[in-house]
Write a protein that holds these residues in place. Structure first.
Motif, PDB file in Angstrom:
ATOM      1  N   ALA A  13     -12.538 -48.998  55.371  1.00  0.00           N
ATOM      2  CA  ALA A  13     -13.655 -48.089  55.077  1.00  0.00           C
ATOM      3  C   ALA A  13     -13.466 -46.759  55.794  1.00  0.00           C
ATOM      4  O   ALA A  13     -13.074 -46.721  56.966  1.00  0.00           O
ATOM      5  CB  ALA A  13     -14.970 -48.731  55.492  1.00  0.00           C
ATOM      6  N   THR A  14     -13.746 -45.673  55.070  1.00  0.00           N
ATOM      7  CA  THR A  14     -13.597 -44.336  55.681  1.00  0.00           C
ATOM      8  C   THR A  14     -14.893 -43.530  55.661  1.00  0.00           C
ATOM      9  O   THR A  14     -14.919 -42.421  56.191  1.00  0.00           O
ATOM     10  CB  THR A  14     -12.503 -43.519  54.962  1.00  0.00           C
ATOM     11  OG1 THR A  14     -12.952 -43.171  53.646  1.00  0.00           O
ATOM     12  CG2 THR A  14     -11.179 -44.263  54.887  1.00  0.00           C
ATOM     13  N   GLY A  15     -15.948 -44.046  55.034  1.00  0.00           N
ATOM     14  CA  GLY A  15     -17.215 -43.301  54.985  1.00  0.00           C
ATOM     15  C   GLY A  15     -17.589 -42.906  53.575  1.00  0.00           C
ATOM     16  O   GLY A  15     -17.324 -43.638  52.628  1.00  0.00           O
ATOM     17  N   GLY A  16     -18.225 -41.740  53.417  1.00  0.00           N
ATOM     18  CA  GLY A  16     -18.633 -41.267  52.099  1.00  0.00           C
ATOM     19  C   GLY A  16     -20.047 -41.697  51.737  1.00  0.00           C
ATOM     20  O   GLY A  16     -20.746 -42.357  52.507  1.00  0.00           O
ATOM     21  N   VAL A  32     -27.278 -38.698  54.221  1.00  0.00           N
ATOM     22  CA  VAL A  32     -26.161 -38.459  55.141  1.00  0.00           C
ATOM     23  C   VAL A  32     -25.076 -39.482  54.824  1.00  0.00           C
ATOM     24  O   VAL A  32     -25.348 -40.690  54.767  1.00  0.00           O
ATOM     25  CB  VAL A  32     -26.606 -38.577  56.616  1.00  0.00           C
ATOM     26  CG1 VAL A  32     -25.436 -38.311  57.557  1.00  0.00           C
ATOM     27  CG2 VAL A  32     -27.755 -37.622  56.898  1.00  0.00           C
ATOM     28  N   SER A  33     -23.843 -38.991  54.608  1.00  0.00           N
ATOM     29  CA  SER A  33     -22.710 -39.883  54.325  1.00  0.00           C
ATOM     30  C   SER A  33     -22.305 -40.657  55.579  1.00  0.00           C
ATOM     31  O   SER A  33     -22.583 -40.237  56.702  1.00  0.00           O
ATOM     32  CB  SER A  33     -21.493 -39.062  53.882  1.00  0.00           C
ATOM     33  OG  SER A  33     -21.672 -38.538  52.606  1.00  0.00           O
ATOM     34  N   GLN A  56     -12.906 -50.620  59.892  1.00  0.00           N
ATOM     35  CA  GLN A  56     -13.507 -49.284  59.824  1.00  0.00           C
ATOM     36  C   GLN A  56     -12.464 -48.280  60.318  1.00  0.00           C
ATOM     37  O   GLN A  56     -12.149 -48.252  61.504  1.00  0.00           O
ATOM     38  CB  GLN A  56     -14.752 -49.241  60.728  1.00  0.00           C
ATOM     39  CG  GLN A  56     -15.627 -48.037  60.535  1.00  0.00           C
ATOM     40  CD  GLN A  56     -16.526 -48.184  59.310  1.00  0.00           C
ATOM     41  OE1 GLN A  56     -17.172 -49.208  59.128  1.00  0.00           O
ATOM     42  NE2 GLN A  56     -16.544 -47.166  58.456  1.00  0.00           N
ATOM     43  N   VAL A  57     -11.916 -47.499  59.421  1.00  0.00           N
ATOM     44  CA  VAL A  57     -10.889 -46.521  59.840  1.00  0.00           C
ATOM     45  C   VAL A  57     -11.565 -45.272  60.405  1.00  0.00           C
ATOM     46  O   VAL A  57     -11.146 -44.717  61.415  1.00  0.00           O
ATOM     47  CB  VAL A  57      -9.976 -46.149  58.650  1.00  0.00           C
ATOM     48  CG1 VAL A  57      -8.959 -45.079  59.044  1.00  0.00           C
ATOM     49  CG2 VAL A  57      -9.254 -47.393  58.141  1.00  0.00           C
ATOM     50  N   CYS A  58     -12.622 -44.831  59.734  1.00  0.00           N
ATOM     51  CA  CYS A  58     -13.466 -43.738  60.222  1.00  0.00           C
ATOM     52  C   CYS A  58     -14.765 -43.857  59.439  1.00  0.00           C
ATOM     53  O   CYS A  58     -14.883 -44.734  58.584  1.00  0.00           O
ATOM     54  CB  CYS A  58     -12.798 -42.366  60.035  1.00  0.00           C
ATOM     55  SG  CYS A  58     -12.277 -42.009  58.341  1.00  0.00           S
ATOM     56  N   ASN A  59     -15.745 -43.011  59.715  1.00  0.00           N
ATOM     57  CA  ASN A  59     -16.991 -43.085  58.946  1.00  0.00           C
ATOM     58  C   ASN A  59     -17.536 -41.671  58.784  1.00  0.00           C
ATOM     59  O   ASN A  59     -18.444 -41.254  59.486  1.00  0.00           O
ATOM     60  CB  ASN A  59     -18.003 -44.020  59.635  1.00  0.00           C
ATOM     61  CG  ASN A  59     -18.892 -44.731  58.626  1.00  0.00           C
ATOM     62  OD1 ASN A  59     -18.814 -44.460  57.421  1.00  0.00           O
ATOM     63  ND2 ASN A  59     -19.741 -45.627  59.094  1.00  0.00           N
ATOM     64  N   ILE A  60     -16.916 -40.954  57.840  1.00  0.00           N
ATOM     65  CA  ILE A  60     -17.175 -39.511  57.721  1.00  0.00           C
ATOM     66  C   ILE A  60     -17.552 -39.147  56.286  1.00  0.00           C
ATOM     67  O   ILE A  60     -17.341 -39.923  55.357  1.00  0.00           O
ATOM     68  CB  ILE A  60     -15.922 -38.692  58.121  1.00  0.00           C
ATOM     69  CG1 ILE A  60     -14.737 -39.038  57.204  1.00  0.00           C
ATOM     70  CG2 ILE A  60     -15.572 -38.897  59.591  1.00  0.00           C
ATOM     71  CD1 ILE A  60     -13.592 -38.057  57.287  1.00  0.00           C
ATOM     72  N   ASP A  61     -18.085 -37.951  56.153  1.00  0.00           N
ATOM     73  CA  ASP A  61     -18.223 -37.314  54.841  1.00  0.00           C
ATOM     74  C   ASP A  61     -16.828 -36.812  54.480  1.00  0.00           C
ATOM     75  O   ASP A  61     -16.192 -36.111  55.286  1.00  0.00           O
ATOM     76  CB  ASP A  61     -19.219 -36.150  54.982  1.00  0.00           C
ATOM     77  CG  ASP A  61     -19.588 -35.520  53.648  1.00  0.00           C
ATOM     78  OD1 ASP A  61     -18.677 -35.269  52.842  1.00  0.00           O
ATOM     79  OD2 ASP A  61     -20.780 -35.259  53.439  1.00  0.00           O
ATOM     80  N   SER A  62     -16.340 -37.117  53.295  1.00  0.00           N
ATOM     81  CA  SER A  62     -14.929 -36.801  53.019  1.00  0.00           C
ATOM     82  C   SER A  62     -14.665 -35.301  52.881  1.00  0.00           C
ATOM     83  O   SER A  62     -13.511 -34.883  52.844  1.00  0.00           O
ATOM     84  CB  SER A  62     -14.427 -37.547  51.782  1.00  0.00           C
ATOM     85  OG  SER A  62     -14.872 -36.946  50.597  1.00  0.00           O
ATOM     86  N   GLY A  94     -15.322 -41.145  50.445  1.00  0.00           N
ATOM     87  CA  GLY A  94     -16.199 -40.168  49.804  1.00  0.00           C
ATOM     88  C   GLY A  94     -15.545 -39.613  48.554  1.00  0.00           C
ATOM     89  O   GLY A  94     -14.313 -39.544  48.456  1.00  0.00           O
ATOM     90  N   THR A  95     -16.368 -39.201  47.605  1.00  0.00           N
ATOM     91  CA  THR A  95     -15.809 -38.732  46.340  1.00  0.00           C
ATOM     92  C   THR A  95     -15.193 -37.330  46.445  1.00  0.00           C
ATOM     93  O   THR A  95     -14.338 -36.966  45.632  1.00  0.00           O
ATOM     94  CB  THR A  95     -16.899 -38.683  45.246  1.00  0.00           C
ATOM     95  OG1 THR A  95     -17.965 -37.839  45.691  1.00  0.00           O
ATOM     96  CG2 THR A  95     -17.434 -40.069  44.935  1.00  0.00           C
ATOM     97  N   ASP A  96     -15.613 -36.552  47.446  1.00  0.00           N
ATOM     98  CA  ASP A  96     -15.261 -35.122  47.435  1.00  0.00           C
ATOM     99  C   ASP A  96     -13.769 -34.842  47.578  1.00  0.00           C
ATOM    100  O   ASP A  96     -13.249 -33.910  46.953  1.00  0.00           O
ATOM    101  CB  ASP A  96     -16.037 -34.377  48.532  1.00  0.00           C
ATOM    102  CG  ASP A  96     -17.509 -34.213  48.171  1.00  0.00           C
ATOM    103  OD1 ASP A  96     -17.850 -34.368  46.988  1.00  0.00           O
ATOM    104  OD2 ASP A  96     -18.313 -33.936  49.080  1.00  0.00           O
TER     105      ASP A  96
END
Ligand code: ASP
Length: 326
Positions: A13-16, A32-33, A56-62, A94-96
């Protein structure tokens, strides 16, 4: 048919938005992503006998994806793909910037197992949340497909990672690709114009080459290229990383999103030719959603064929990395 039901599937998982939370469920666009942990994303998955491993690799907005995140993700993908009992991977993202990460993973890993990226356009706690369905779709695909490589599984569709683009910002069916893949249909990796670096080379990079993306447009006179050239001159700029992005401040390449079939105004073509003479890598793409840059239009400026501008930029970054190792 669960051909791999006794095997393991790893969720990275990376977030988004798929891990996003809206403060008010009646306002699904206000969220909030990267709020939920991977264990929360997977708790209702039906695994049909497969064992799920989660990290969990990171948890960010892409939109904030950086090269260090890519290296962390690459390392975990590489590790798990080499485990015999792992049937395949799922990467939530995240899709971005998903299409950039998809290109990066496909080009560097060239995986011999299925890697399903998945995402959501609506946060996890609103009625129209699409994440759980997309994640289940990704798992079902990994367990049943005979395809290998990096794909996007979302909104009931399967897209090959190279060639996919986010084309809408307001609906769950946000992605499209030149050739939509259907399950069971073998995809081929488009031929790239330069070699790709190995996983080991990418993992040890400290300073990533800076490649900028520019457009041809009405009034394009090449001034932006001349400004970038200033940033290529080692006498005027240093090769120290800028900010926290781990990129050199010196520009090493320019990808141009040309008009139509990758065409350039006379002034922009001239400026880009000057940039080539100064030692920069320059290549053309098309700014059309499904455009192809025609190799014959400006034969002195290489074409990246049907790669999108953002995937073309990742291709050039990787090409420069491979080149710097030779
Ligand atoms: N800004 C979000 C992201 O890319 C959008 C999304 O996931 O749909 O992380």
């Amino acid at each position: 048919m669960d051909v791999k039901k006794d095997q393991k599937v790893v969720v990275l998982a990376t977030g988004g938005t798929i891990a996003g939370i809206a403060g008010d469920v009646s306002k699904p666009n206000n969220y909030v992503s990267g709020q939920l942990a991977v264990s929360q994303l997977t708790q209702d998955l039906v695994s049909n006998g497969a064992q799920l491993i989660q990290e969990q690799v990171c948890n960010i907005d892409s939109k904030d994806m950086q090269f260090a995140h890519w290296q962390a993700l690459l390392a975990r993908c590489h590790f798990w793909l080499n485990e015999n009992e792992v049937a395949g991977l799922i990467v939530t993202h995240g899709t971005d910037t998903l299409e950039e990460t998809a290109f990066f993973l496909q080009a560097v890993l060239n995986p011999a197992k299925p890697v399903a990226m998945t995402c959501a356009m609506f946060p996890a706690n609103v009625p129209q949340s699409d994440g759980p369905q997309n994640l289940q779709g990704a798992l079902d695909w990994v367990l049943n497909t005979l395809d290998t490589g990096v794909y996007l599984v979302t909104a009931g569709e399967v897209h090959f990672g190279i060639g996919v683009q986010k084309n809408y910002s307001d609906r769950s069916r946000a992605f499209a690709s030149r050739e939509a893949m259907t399950q069971g249909k073998q995809a081929s990796v488009p031929k790239l114009d330069w070699p790709m670096p190995t996983v080991e080379q990418v993992l040890k990079i400290q300073f990533w080459p800076r490649v900028e993306l520019i457009f041809n447009h009405a009034g394009a006179d090449g001034q932006l290229v001349r400004n970038l050239l200033q940033a290529h001159d080692p006498a005027k700029s240093d090769s120290q990383p800028s900010s926290n992005s781990n990129q050199t401040s010196m520009v090493e390449g320019i990808v141009v999103a040309g008009t139509g079939s990758g065409t350039l105004s006379h002034d922009l073509e001239f400026a880009l030719t000057q940039a080539q003479k100064a030692g920069l890598w320059v290549a053309r793409t098309s700014r059309c959603a499904y455009g192809v840059s025609d190799p014959d239009k400006h034969p002195n400026i290489p074409s990246l064929h049907n790669l999108s501008p953002v995937q073309g930029r990742v291709a050039m970054i990787l090409g420069l990395l491979a080149h710097s190792e030779t």
